[in-house]
Design a protein around this motif. Sequence first.
Motif, PDB file in Angstrom:
ATOM      1  N   THR A  51      27.309  28.384  26.271  1.00  7.58           N
ATOM      2  CA  THR A  51      27.953  27.185  26.787  1.00  7.58           C
ATOM      3  C   THR A  51      29.040  27.538  27.802  1.00  7.58           C
ATOM      4  N   LEU A  52      29.836  28.556  27.434  1.00 15.26           N
ATOM      5  CA  LEU A  52      30.957  28.945  28.302  1.00 15.26           C
ATOM      6  C   LEU A  52      30.506  29.601  29.598  1.00 15.26           C
ATOM      7  N   THR A  53      29.291  30.153  29.586  1.00 12.03           N
ATOM      8  CA  THR A  53      28.797  30.836  30.792  1.00 12.03           C
ATOM      9  C   THR A  53      27.696  30.052  31.503  1.00 12.03           C
ATOM     10  N   SER A  54      27.478  28.831  31.065  1.00 11.60           N
ATOM     11  CA  SER A  54      26.509  27.979  31.764  1.00 11.60           C
ATOM     12  C   SER A  54      27.167  27.401  33.012  1.00 11.60           C
ATOM     13  N   ALA A  55      26.369  26.757  33.836  1.00 13.23           N
ATOM     14  CA  ALA A  55      26.902  26.185  35.071  1.00 13.23           C
ATOM     15  C   ALA A  55      27.975  25.149  34.765  1.00 13.23           C
ATOM     16  N   ARG A  56      29.069  25.215  35.499  1.00 11.46           N
ATOM     17  CA  ARG A  56      30.185  24.297  35.275  1.00 11.46           C
ATOM     18  C   ARG A  56      29.851  22.884  35.731  1.00 11.46           C
ATOM     19  N   ASP A  57      29.119  22.752  36.845  1.00 10.83           N
ATOM     20  CA  ASP A  57      28.825  21.446  37.424  1.00 10.83           C
ATOM     21  C   ASP A  57      27.345  21.317  37.755  1.00 10.83           C
ATOM     22  N   THR A  58      26.963  20.121  38.125  1.00  9.98           N
ATOM     23  CA  THR A  58      25.610  19.880  38.625  1.00  9.98           C
ATOM     24  C   THR A  58      25.602  20.131  40.132  1.00  9.98           C
ATOM     25  N   ASN A  59      24.427  20.136  40.701  1.00 10.69           N
ATOM     26  CA  ASN A  59      24.316  20.339  42.154  1.00 10.69           C
ATOM     27  C   ASN A  59      25.066  19.262  42.931  1.00 10.69           C
ATOM     28  N   GLU A  60      25.102  18.046  42.381  1.00  7.44           N
ATOM     29  CA  GLU A  60      25.727  16.923  43.083  1.00  7.44           C
ATOM     30  C   GLU A  60      27.252  17.041  43.112  1.00  7.44           C
ATOM     31  N   SER A  61      27.827  17.679  42.095  1.00  5.73           N
ATOM     32  CA  SER A  61      29.293  17.736  41.995  1.00  5.73           C
ATOM     33  C   SER A  61      29.835  19.158  42.122  1.00  5.73           C
ATOM     34  N   GLN A  62      29.048  20.046  42.692  1.00  2.42           N
ATOM     35  CA  GLN A  62      29.415  21.460  42.724  1.00  2.42           C
ATOM     36  C   GLN A  62      30.580  21.761  43.664  1.00  2.42           C
ATOM     37  N   THR A  63      31.276  22.829  43.333  1.00  2.71           N
ATOM     38  CA  THR A  63      32.315  23.399  44.182  1.00  2.71           C
ATOM     39  C   THR A  63      31.791  24.740  44.691  1.00  2.71           C
ATOM     40  N   SER A  64      32.018  25.031  45.969  1.00  3.39           N
ATOM     41  CA  SER A  64      31.490  26.264  46.552  1.00  3.39           C
ATOM     42  C   SER A  64      32.604  27.093  47.161  1.00  3.39           C
ATOM     43  N   ILE A  65      32.425  28.420  47.136  1.00  2.00           N
ATOM     44  CA  ILE A  65      33.371  29.322  47.799  1.00  2.00           C
ATOM     45  C   ILE A  65      32.609  30.474  48.445  1.00  2.00           C
ATOM     46  N   HIS A  66      33.192  31.005  49.498  1.00  2.00           N
ATOM     47  CA  HIS A  66      32.689  32.227  50.136  1.00  2.00           C
ATOM     48  C   HIS A  66      33.648  33.332  49.714  1.00  2.00           C
ATOM     49  N   LEU A  67      33.169  34.259  48.945  1.00  3.60           N
ATOM     50  CA  LEU A  67      34.024  35.285  48.343  1.00  3.60           C
ATOM     51  C   LEU A  67      33.777  36.646  48.963  1.00  3.60           C
ATOM     52  N   LYS A  68      34.861  37.296  49.360  1.00  5.79           N
ATOM     53  CA  LYS A  68      34.772  38.664  49.869  1.00  5.79           C
ATOM     54  C   LYS A  68      35.340  39.599  48.814  1.00  5.79           C
ATOM     55  N   ILE A  69      34.536  40.542  48.378  1.00  7.34           N
ATOM     56  CA  ILE A  69      34.938  41.487  47.341  1.00  7.34           C
ATOM     57  C   ILE A  69      35.266  42.822  47.990  1.00  7.34           C
ATOM     58  N   GLU A  70      36.480  43.278  47.802  1.00  7.50           N
ATOM     59  CA  GLU A  70      36.899  44.563  48.353  1.00  7.50           C
ATOM     60  C   GLU A  70      36.516  45.686  47.402  1.00  7.50           C
ATOM     61  N   LYS A  71      36.399  46.874  47.966  1.00 12.20           N
ATOM     62  CA  LYS A  71      36.098  48.039  47.144  1.00 12.20           C
ATOM     63  C   LYS A  71      37.223  48.244  46.131  1.00 12.20           C
ATOM     64  N   GLY A  72      36.869  48.366  44.856  1.00  6.20           N
ATOM     65  CA  GLY A  72      37.874  48.562  43.811  1.00  6.20           C
ATOM     66  C   GLY A  72      38.238  47.298  43.061  1.00  6.20           C
ATOM     67  N   ASP A  73      37.798  46.121  43.543  1.00  6.43           N
ATOM     68  CA  ASP A  73      38.060  44.879  42.821  1.00  6.43           C
ATOM     69  C   ASP A  73      37.365  44.911  41.468  1.00  6.43           C
ATOM     70  N   SER A  74      38.073  44.539  40.415  1.00  6.05           N
ATOM     71  CA  SER A  74      37.516  44.584  39.063  1.00  6.05           C
ATOM     72  C   SER A  74      36.862  43.270  38.669  1.00  6.05           C
TER      73      SER A  74
END
Length: 346
Positions: A31-54
């Motif tokens: 439940t905790l790792t399922s999708a938070r929202d539906t496609n209609e109400s989704q929030t989106s982000i463009h994430l850049k991960i740097e080397k060493g990010d945990s």
Amino acid sequence: MKNSRKIKIAAIAIAALVLAAAFSAYAALRTLTSARDTNESQTSIHLKIEKGDSAKKIAAILEESKIIKSRAAFYALARFPKAAAFLFGQSSEIFCVKAGVCDLSSAMDAAQIYQELSAGREELVSVSIPEGLTISKIAQRLEKAGVCLGKDFRAAAKGREGFLFPDTYSLAPESDAKTVVQIMADNFYQKISGVPSLSAIKGDKEKLLKTVTLASIIEREYRSADEAPLIASVFTNRIKKGIGLYSCATVEYVITEVLGRPHPDIITYDDLKIQSPYNTYLNAGLPPAPICNPGLVALKAAAEPAATDFYYFQLMDEAAGRHVFTKTLSEHVQQGTIFKTKKASR
């Protein structure tokens, strides 16, 4: 016997409790790792991960961005990848974080998000290279876009003028200049393979060089695509007769690329006298190499010139980019001779 029976009952009860607890934990984690929202109400982000990010840092960012429900549950997947793989029916290799970029949304479950995080995709830069640019001008665009240093590109592209195909490229920032040059050169050969007249001469280096050199001049001279084969016919007819091509585009090349001067608005009579093997007012035939990187219109025109008896052309309608084509010098003179440069904006 009674004690043995009690022990069995207790063991079964404990097993049942453990199984119930495990099932509850499984259900809660799902439940905790399922999708938070539906496609209609989704929030989106463009994430850049740097080397060493945990994974812990990424989990916190995703929770704060309202992409996931629980950072603790999300982080647990990275800590216990084999359990996570069993939970989601995925390979345990996806439950890791690699440097790169990804696009994530709250309509994705944790497994889908981790699949993106583990891809390690590079952030690409879109660079448009129009027809008719020289290596030095391409280098300027690439440096401005952050793809590679202009001097590195010029060094890597030395001797490749004419063979770097004009196109829109998706390239990684801080790329190796040699790799970028090879991508453009490979694109050139791929593109000409789709044109029978060009594909037929692909293996003949001398003939291909002459065709590309002619195409580079046509590229800088034509404005309307339908006139490119006519311009090609003029140059081809003049080459056959041993007459100079008299192309202002080659003089422009000498001025801007050889002498390093600003692009001129008008070619003067003094410019026509500049000593250079690229000056087709002083030298008959083709220059020693291409003067720019032509597109398919000019390349095809050079390989398939129109059959005409024209030996001259003159720009007559600057707004429409139309030329008048003539057979004799007297006709050409009657049309007037103004040495205007072409495609100066490039």
